[in-house]
Every structure is written in C-alpha cells, then in structure tokens.
Design a protein around this motif. Sequence first.
Motif, PDB file in Angstrom:
ATOM      1  N   ILE A 260      74.124  58.340  34.345  1.00 50.58           N
ATOM      2  CA  ILE A 260      72.844  57.808  34.937  1.00 50.58           C
ATOM      3  C   ILE A 260      72.037  59.116  35.063  1.00 50.58           C
ATOM      4  N   ARG A 261      72.580  60.272  35.483  1.00 52.79           N
ATOM      5  CA  ARG A 261      71.658  61.477  35.410  1.00 52.79           C
ATOM      6  C   ARG A 261      71.160  61.802  34.058  1.00 52.79           C
ATOM      7  N   PHE A 262      71.834  61.893  33.138  1.00 52.08           N
ATOM      8  CA  PHE A 262      71.476  62.036  31.717  1.00 52.08           C
ATOM      9  C   PHE A 262      70.967  61.029  30.911  1.00 52.08           C
ATOM     10  N   ALA A 263      71.254  59.708  31.259  1.00 57.29           N
ATOM     11  CA  ALA A 263      70.536  58.626  30.466  1.00 57.29           C
ATOM     12  C   ALA A 263      70.120  57.518  31.477  1.00 57.29           C
ATOM     13  N   PRO A 264      69.084  58.011  32.149  1.00 59.43           N
ATOM     14  CA  PRO A 264      68.588  56.961  33.344  1.00 59.43           C
ATOM     15  C   PRO A 264      68.126  55.540  32.684  1.00 59.43           C
ATOM     16  N   ARG A 265      67.844  55.565  31.354  1.00 63.77           N
ATOM     17  CA  ARG A 265      67.530  54.175  30.940  1.00 63.77           C
ATOM     18  C   ARG A 265      68.896  53.532  30.573  1.00 63.77           C
ATOM     19  N   ARG A 266      68.856  52.165  30.992  1.00 65.83           N
ATOM     20  CA  ARG A 266      69.998  51.320  30.872  1.00 65.83           C
ATOM     21  C   ARG A 266      70.506  51.289  29.242  1.00 65.83           C
ATOM     22  N   GLY A 267      69.520  51.158  28.566  1.00 67.16           N
ATOM     23  CA  GLY A 267      69.729  51.088  27.186  1.00 67.16           C
ATOM     24  C   GLY A 267      70.797  52.092  26.694  1.00 67.16           C
ATOM     25  N   LYS A 268      70.462  53.339  26.840  1.00 63.26           N
ATOM     26  CA  LYS A 268      71.259  54.371  26.403  1.00 63.26           C
ATOM     27  C   LYS A 268      72.508  54.572  27.263  1.00 63.26           C
ATOM     28  N   LEU A 269      72.482  54.294  28.445  1.00 64.37           N
ATOM     29  CA  LEU A 269      73.836  54.249  29.074  1.00 64.37           C
ATOM     30  C   LEU A 269      74.679  53.234  28.355  1.00 64.37           C
ATOM     31  N   LEU A 270      74.039  52.043  28.268  1.00 59.56           N
ATOM     32  CA  LEU A 270      74.948  50.992  27.692  1.00 59.56           C
ATOM     33  C   LEU A 270      75.582  51.337  26.471  1.00 59.56           C
TER      34      LEU A 270
ATOM     35  N   TRP B 143      85.844  57.192  36.650  1.00 57.90           N
ATOM     36  CA  TRP B 143      84.754  56.393  36.128  1.00 57.90           C
ATOM     37  C   TRP B 143      83.497  56.765  37.059  1.00 57.90           C
ATOM     38  N   PRO B 144      83.572  57.025  38.528  1.00 55.40           N
ATOM     39  CA  PRO B 144      82.380  57.024  39.217  1.00 55.40           C
ATOM     40  C   PRO B 144      81.835  58.363  38.847  1.00 55.40           C
ATOM     41  N   ILE B 145      82.710  59.498  38.545  1.00 55.42           N
ATOM     42  CA  ILE B 145      81.961  60.899  38.060  1.00 55.42           C
ATOM     43  C   ILE B 145      81.218  60.556  36.856  1.00 55.42           C
ATOM     44  N   LEU B 146      82.074  60.019  35.759  1.00 55.03           N
ATOM     45  CA  LEU B 146      81.364  59.840  34.328  1.00 55.03           C
ATOM     46  C   LEU B 146      80.095  58.929  34.558  1.00 55.03           C
TER      47      LEU B 146
END
Length: 603
Positions: free
Chosen positions: A165-175, A157-160
């Motif tokens: 975070i690098r490719f989806a810095p916006r929390r909405g996309k990451l979520l 998980w830390p790697i993923l």
Amino acid sequence: MSGKLDQPKKRYMPGIDGLRAISVLAVIAYHFDLKWAQGGLLGVSVFFVLSGYLITDQLLMEWKVNKNVAIWNFWMRRFRRLLPAMLSMFILVALWLMATNPDRLLSLKGDFISSVFYVNNWYLIFHKVSYFESFGPASPFGHLWSLSIEEQFYVAWPILLFIGIRFAPRRGKLLLSILVLASISAMAMTLKYVPGEDPSRVYYGTDTRAFAILIGAALAVGWSSWKLNEKISPAARTTLDMIGALGLLVLVILIHRTNEYDDSLYQFGFLYLSLVTAVIIATLVHPASRLGKILGCRPLTWLGKHSYSLYIWHYPVIILMRPDASSEGLGFTQILLRLTIIVVLSILSYEFIEEPIRRRHFLTKWRDIWRHDRFKPMIGLSVTLIAFFIAQSWITNATKVQPELDQPVSIQNTVQNDDQPSNNHNQQFIDDNQQTSHDDAFVNPPNEGEGITLIGDSLTLDVDSYVKLLLPGIVVDGKVGRQMSRAQEVVDELRAKGQLGDHIIIELGSNGVFNKSKLRSLLDSLQTKQIYLVTTRVPKSWQNTVNDALKEVGNEYQNVKIIDWYSASENRSELFAHDGVHLTPEGARYYASLLVEQLKQNS
C-alpha cells in the motif's frame, strides 16, 4: 459527521459461511473415503481462497478507516482464534494415546512441535511424508499442514500488504503486484510437479499453494465487500447470481470427480479451482446476491461458523477410531457414530474454549459453569464414558489374535485369461488338490528370472528380496508413489538399458486411478512381450475403479494376463502391515510365490 457516515462498515455475509460449510463437508467426506467426494481435498483450496479474501478485505478496511494497520493486534486476534482449539485437540489426543498407545504418542512428537509453530507442512516435506499414502496408522495431526500455510500467510501478509500500500497506493498497481506473485506460485506448482510421482511436495508447499490465498487477496483489492452497493439493476443481479451458481455447480462437480493423482490437477487444475472459488466468493459477498441468501440458510451458516472446529476435530476422530486400516470402508452406522462424536467435540470446543477465549471472557465463562448445579454430574458422566472407551480399546488390543498364514492360492484361481470372466472375490481360492506351498517354493526355487521384469510402486519394494530369491536375475524396478502414468517412461528407460525382459509384470494402481487410454498405449508398445497386470488391494475409494480398469483393458489383449491379487488376498489381513496395503514378511513371501506360480504356468 458526514465523514463518519462515509466510513466503511464491517457486515456479516452469511453466504460465506455457507461456502465454508460446503468446503468442510467435502474435506470430511474425503477423509471418510466416500466415493462421491473423491475430490473433497479441494475443500482446503477453497478455504485458502476464502482466507486470502477475508483477511485482505479486513486489513484494507482497517487501512481505510485508520490509515494504518495494527499488525500486532491482528496477529493476536488470529492466535486467539486458531490456537485454543488446536491445543485442546492436542491435549485430548495425547491423553487418549497415553492411555491406549504410548509408543504412538512418542512418535508424534515432531508433528506436535511443528504444528504448534505452524511449520507442519515443511516438516512433512523435509521428512518426505506422503499425504496420499497415509493408508493406515496415519498421524491424527496430518490435516494441520493446511493451517500451517494459513498461519504463515497471517504472519507475513499484513507486513507485505502494508509495504504494498505504501509503494503502490493505487489499487490497480497493488492488484497487479498480487497477481504476479500468484502467477509465480502457480508456475512453481506446475514446474515442480513430476507426472507419475507422489505429488506431496507440491501439495504441501507454501510456495506452491500460495497462489490460492493470493487470488483471494487480489479479489479483495478489486472487489472489497465494504465498497459494494446493493442497489443494482435486476438484470445485473440476475447475471451475478447466474455466474455464482455456475461457479458453485463447477465446484461441486470437481469435488465429485477430481482424483488427487490426476496430472491436470497440478498442471493448473488447482489454479482453475481457485479462480472458480473467487467467482463464487465475488457473488456471495455482494449485498444484492440472492445466492448469498440461499447459502446463508441456517443449517449451512451453523456449519460454517463451526467449520474451523469441525476441521480441527474430524481427522483425529477418524484416525483414532479406525479399527483396521485394511477394512473396505465404514458402514453407515459407523460413519454416523464418528460424525456424532466429531460434531459434539466441535460444539464443546467452540462454545467453551474458542469463543470464550476469542471474546476474552474465558475465566468468567468457566466460573459460571463450575457454579452450575448440573456441571459436576456432567463431569462424572464424561469421565465414565472416557474410561469406557479406553477400557474397550485395551480389550480390543489385548484380544486381537493374528491368524496363521495360509498357504498360497492356486494360480488357476488367481489368474484370468483373456476370455475368462472376472472371478467373484468371495469365492474360495484354495484348491486343496492343486495348492503349492510357498515354503516349498523357497526351498526349491523354479527357473531363474532372466528375461523377467517387474515394474511397480512401493509394494514391489516390499517383495523385492523375495522375488529375487525365487527368480535370480529378475529385474525389479519399484518406486514409492509411482503411478500407472509413469509406466511408459520406466519401460522406455529399461529398454534403453537392455533390461526389459520378454515377460513383464506391472504392479501399479495402489496410488490412484489412471487413464485407460494411456494403459492401452503402453500395452500397444509391448505387443511382442508377455504382460502380467496385477490387481490392487488398497483401502481407498479408487480400489475397485483401478481393478475394473485393469481387467477391462487387459482382456482386450491376447498377450496380457491378470494376476488377481485383490481376490487372492481376500480376508487375509495377516498378509498386510498396519496400513492395509504394504506387506508383512509373510505377506511378501506369499505375494512373491503367487507371481512365480503365474510365470511357471506360462513358461
């Protein structure tokens, strides 16, 4: 200066420890086969959601502060937290088995190696080890599959998350990305689960259980503990607590009522539980929550802080102190003794191994202990107690005498007619004037078995050859892990093949409770047949529920007879293998002759 003040700070959330306490107590109660916690296995899923939330929350805070995640340091912290207690447990269990049962120790080599490398869940899957049919001499490491899933998450998980975070810095996309992964995992469980079959594959699988951890991770992205403000309106606070309390009530009800073989549990039931757990966590981590303070009371927080130690140690104690797998359950005093040992081992592990290693002062701690005047007498007392328990185990094994196998019971005492009340299981089943020797039955076989069908689970496989010897031509269809919910499908398949006889014996119920309406539907479809329902004997909490249901439904039909295997096998431990369910060769002969006598009575 103001920049530093704005940095997020880690805070202690006592309500989370309270939730940990409830979860570990549920798991322990489940492994003690306590009826009020038949769904205690759900506590593991609660731990999954908690792990997903807390780890992701921690990693996001580290990213916020440092704009980086020290993955190697994270891994080392996790290993220091998890490995010491597990290795200590391995060592103590190995020493115990070396002294009491070396052969059993050798058979656990695969469990040991797979657990150390945190792949135990896949080892169990590939070796087709059932979680739900571990009735007897189960592995004392059988609970470590869940730690394997968690450690696999800690590694990946830390790697993923860093990539996310690098490719989806916006929390909405990451979520959204995390929720998509969770949905895929939940769908995998639903699609891989086959109703009526042993659910161990989907229960153990990382792919089919990951959604619980991912739901916790998604909650951490959208509801980070270090972003929450305790200054909210009284109405919002009340609403928050009411939602959390409702979620907690639902969790307790699920722990009380859930059955591990219920189809709905694997068809989005675990998903529902994970969402309920997320709601509870969202309440408990909020600094304004009164529910968090209530669950943060001292007894629960103490249990929560020791929850990992309790989880590690409880199962080996339960398994290794189980005197007889065929026993009907432990009494209060026996449970209290085992709980005391579990708690003592957990405290010793936590105070003298886990915490010193986690805080990096292990050698200092033990150097101080060794220098203490009371330490050496304590060592002497401990060695004496261990020697006593080992000697007691040797004596018990040496004096254990298997009684001779009695002759089978009279069929008049083991078969219930529609208008006949249920037999008292303590009554005498041997009718000296009417008993039939099973040896004679094998010498002089009765009529052939054409037109007779036996449908069952693994117990049916035990008696397959004996039944076929007594009844040549009988159709036997048995499968490990089969449940009553699968019976209609089996009947339809046999009917389509022309193998469904006019006399049908159904031996199902060893693997869990069933829906009585489904049994009625099955019997409605077989009204032109003579049906025999066999009661079960299984050292599990659902035994009496299954037998009561079989008798209740069976007595509603004129064409149904009850063969009371539970009563016939009362106080007959010599009939059973070590698991208390499957049969020895003599037990299989006894069981087969019992079935044959019933068929002869109705021929």
